[in-house]
Design a protein around this motif. Structure first.
Motif, short mmCIF file in Angstrom:
data_model
loop_
_atom_site.label_atom_id
_atom_site.label_comp_id
_atom_site.label_asym_id
_atom_site.label_seq_id
_atom_site.Cartn_x
_atom_site.Cartn_y
_atom_site.Cartn_z
N VAL A 176 6.05 -11.07 -4.10
CA VAL A 176 6.21 -10.31 -5.34
C VAL A 176 5.62 -8.90 -5.15
O VAL A 176 4.92 -8.62 -4.17
N TYR A 177 5.90 -8.04 -6.13
CA TYR A 177 5.36 -6.68 -6.09
C TYR A 177 4.06 -6.64 -6.89
O TYR A 177 3.89 -7.40 -7.85
N PRO A 178 3.15 -5.74 -6.52
CA PRO A 178 1.85 -5.69 -7.19
C PRO A 178 1.95 -5.58 -8.71
O PRO A 178 1.10 -6.10 -9.43
N GLY A 179 3.01 -4.89 -9.19
CA GLY A 179 3.16 -4.70 -10.63
C GLY A 179 3.16 -5.99 -11.43
O GLY A 179 2.83 -5.98 -12.61
N SER A 180 3.53 -7.08 -10.80
CA SER A 180 3.60 -8.33 -11.56
C SER A 180 2.31 -9.15 -11.45
O SER A 180 2.24 -10.27 -11.93
N LEU A 181 1.29 -8.59 -10.83
CA LEU A 181 0.02 -9.32 -10.69
C LEU A 181 -1.00 -8.90 -11.74
O LEU A 181 -0.96 -7.77 -12.25
N SER A 182 -1.93 -9.77 -12.03
CA SER A 182 -3.06 -9.40 -12.88
C SER A 182 -4.02 -8.54 -12.07
O SER A 182 -3.94 -8.49 -10.84
N GLY A 183 -4.93 -7.89 -12.76
CA GLY A 183 -5.92 -7.06 -12.07
C GLY A 183 -6.73 -7.85 -11.05
O GLY A 183 -7.00 -7.39 -9.94
N GLY A 184 -7.08 -9.06 -11.42
CA GLY A 184 -7.88 -9.89 -10.52
C GLY A 184 -7.10 -10.27 -9.27
O GLY A 184 -7.64 -10.28 -8.16
N GLN A 185 -5.81 -10.55 -9.48
CA GLN A 185 -4.97 -10.88 -8.32
C GLN A 185 -4.80 -9.66 -7.42
O GLN A 185 -4.86 -9.76 -6.20
N LYS A 186 -4.60 -8.49 -8.05
CA LYS A 186 -4.46 -7.26 -7.26
C LYS A 186 -5.72 -7.04 -6.42
O LYS A 186 -5.65 -6.65 -5.26
N GLN A 187 -6.85 -7.29 -7.04
CA GLN A 187 -8.09 -7.04 -6.31
C GLN A 187 -8.23 -8.03 -5.15
O GLN A 187 -8.73 -7.67 -4.08
N ARG A 188 -7.76 -9.24 -5.34
CA ARG A 188 -7.82 -10.20 -4.22
C ARG A 188 -6.85 -9.81 -3.11
O ARG A 188 -7.13 -10.02 -1.94
N VAL A 189 -5.71 -9.21 -3.50
CA VAL A 189 -4.80 -8.67 -2.46
C VAL A 189 -5.51 -7.55 -1.71
O VAL A 189 -5.44 -7.46 -0.47
N ALA A 190 -6.23 -6.71 -2.45
CA ALA A 190 -6.95 -5.60 -1.80
C ALA A 190 -7.98 -6.14 -0.81
O ALA A 190 -8.19 -5.56 0.26
N ILE A 191 -8.60 -7.24 -1.15
CA ILE A 191 -9.56 -7.86 -0.23
C ILE A 191 -8.84 -8.37 1.02
O ILE A 191 -9.25 -8.13 2.15
N ALA A 192 -7.72 -9.05 0.81
CA ALA A 192 -6.93 -9.55 1.94
C ALA A 192 -6.47 -8.40 2.82
O ALA A 192 -6.50 -8.48 4.05
N ARG A 193 -6.06 -7.33 2.18
CA ARG A 193 -5.59 -6.16 2.93
C ARG A 193 -6.70 -5.58 3.81
O ARG A 193 -6.48 -5.23 4.97
N ALA A 194 -7.90 -5.50 3.24
CA ALA A 194 -9.02 -4.98 4.03
C ALA A 194 -9.35 -5.94 5.18
O ALA A 194 -9.61 -5.51 6.30
N LEU A 195 -9.28 -7.24 4.91
CA LEU A 195 -9.62 -8.23 5.95
C LEU A 195 -8.60 -8.24 7.08
O LEU A 195 -8.92 -8.62 8.21
N ALA A 196 -7.38 -7.80 6.77
CA ALA A 196 -6.31 -7.82 7.78
C ALA A 196 -6.65 -6.94 8.98
O ALA A 196 -6.12 -7.13 10.07
N MET A 197 -7.54 -5.99 8.78
CA MET A 197 -7.94 -5.11 9.88
C MET A 197 -9.03 -5.74 10.73
O MET A 197 -9.54 -5.12 11.65
N ASN A 198 -9.42 -6.96 10.36
CA ASN A 198 -10.47 -7.67 11.08
C ASN A 198 -11.77 -6.85 11.15
O ASN A 198 -12.33 -6.61 12.23
N PRO A 199 -12.25 -6.43 9.98
CA PRO A 199 -13.43 -5.55 9.96
C PRO A 199 -14.70 -6.30 10.33
O PRO A 199 -14.77 -7.51 10.19
N LYS A 200 -15.68 -5.54 10.77
CA LYS A 200 -16.99 -6.10 11.06
C LYS A 200 -17.87 -6.04 9.83
O LYS A 200 -18.86 -6.76 9.73
N VAL A 201 -17.55 -5.10 8.96
CA VAL A 201 -18.35 -4.88 7.75
C VAL A 201 -17.38 -4.70 6.60
O VAL A 201 -16.33 -4.08 6.76
N MET A 202 -17.73 -5.24 5.44
CA MET A 202 -16.91 -4.97 4.25
C MET A 202 -17.78 -4.26 3.22
O MET A 202 -18.87 -4.70 2.89
N LEU A 203 -17.22 -3.16 2.69
CA LEU A 203 -17.89 -2.40 1.64
C LEU A 203 -17.12 -2.62 0.34
O LEU A 203 -15.89 -2.52 0.32
N PHE A 204 -17.83 -2.94 -0.71
CA PHE A 204 -17.19 -3.16 -2.01
C PHE A 204 -17.79 -2.18 -3.01
O PHE A 204 -19.01 -2.14 -3.18
#
Ligand code: ADP
Ligand code: MG
Length: 240
Positions: free
Chosen positions: A132-160
């Motif tokens: 689906v497209y982000p427009g159909s997600l709730s804010g909480g779901q969007k934020q969880r996508v943003a977390i997944a997106r950041a994790l996709a880079m295999n980071p060593k550190v996460m900043l929130f």
């Protein structure tokens, strides 16, 4: 994992960070609290090279940020960041949003990237939203996508940076759960938050910032139950 020494940051005449010293160890969860305008976001943005450092030193995973030889893209891929506003691309599906970074920066193969992105979406509880497209997600779901997106880079550190403060109250829990899972897996995290419950439960350490300085830091029980600095005491009286 992170060493900050006498970090100063000015915007023109305005000195926003007035000498920050901080260390974050591998697997540590450090929560940063403090009043609005105290420099919390600027501090995080300096860690991710979204702001140029005025003076001082920041070393992340052995890389000195002020070293002219440092590869900004490589460094950013090691330091994931999640903002208050999600900044997802509206014209791309959830899956495409999560795949974009690894495809562009890491030059990963498409099939491999898709597999990774689907696994990360499952991890944040959004397997069913991949197409689906982000427009159909709730804010909480969007934020969880943003977390997944950041994790996709295999980071060593996460900043929130206040990842839940733009969310309706009923959506906060799901995002905090995703962050807790990450912390339990041993991710090194720096979390600017107004969620004092999260800071108390998940923080190995809490840093209180005010007026561009770290005024006090300690274990959550020290900061929340027995703050020493009058400014910390005032702040906690207002928010708790
Ligand atoms: P916090 O996240 O704790 O609310 P910020 O780091 O966002 O604080 O801001 C600290 C101060 O720096 C504020 O006075 C803000 O107006 C100023 N500031 C932040 N970013 C910029 C910028 N790009 N240009 C000028 N001033 C800025
Ligand atoms: Mg901020």
């Amino acid at each position: 994992m992170i060493q900050v020494r006498d970090l100063h940051k000015s915007f023109g005449d305005l000195e926003v960070l007035k000498g920050i010293d901080a260390d974050v160890k591998e697997k540590e969860v450090v929560c940063v609290i403090g009043p609005s305008g105290s420099g919390k976001s600027t501090f995080l943005r300096c860690l991710n090279m979204l702001e140029e450092i005025t003076s001082g030193e920041v070393v992340i995973d052995g890389e000195k940020l002020t070293d002219p030889k440092v590869n900004i893209n490589k460094l950013r891929s090691r330091v994931g960041m999640v903002f208050q506003h999600f900044n997802l691309f509206p014209h791309m599906t959830v899956l495409e949003n999560v795949m974009l970074g690894p495809l562009k920066v890491k030059e990963m193969k498409k099939a491999e990237t898709e597999e990774l992105a689907l696994a990360l979406l499952e991890k944040v509880g959004l397997s069913d939203k991949a197409h689906v497209y982000p427009g159909s997600l709730s804010g909480g779901q969007k934020q969880r996508v943003a977390i997944a997106r950041a994790l996709a880079m295999n980071p060593k550190v996460m900043l929130f940076d206040e990842p839940t403060s733009a969310l309706d109250p009923e959506l906060v829990g799901g995002v905090l759960e995703a962050m807790k899972d990450l912390a339990k897996e041993g991710m090194t995290m720096v979390v600017v938050t107004h969620e004092m419950g999260f800071a108390r439960e998940m923080g190995d350490r809490v840093i209180f910032m005010d007026q561009g300085k770290i005024m006090e830091e300690g274990k959550p029980e020290e900061i929340f139950d027995n703050p020493q600095n009058p400014r910390t005491q005032d702040f906690l009286r207002m928010v708790l």
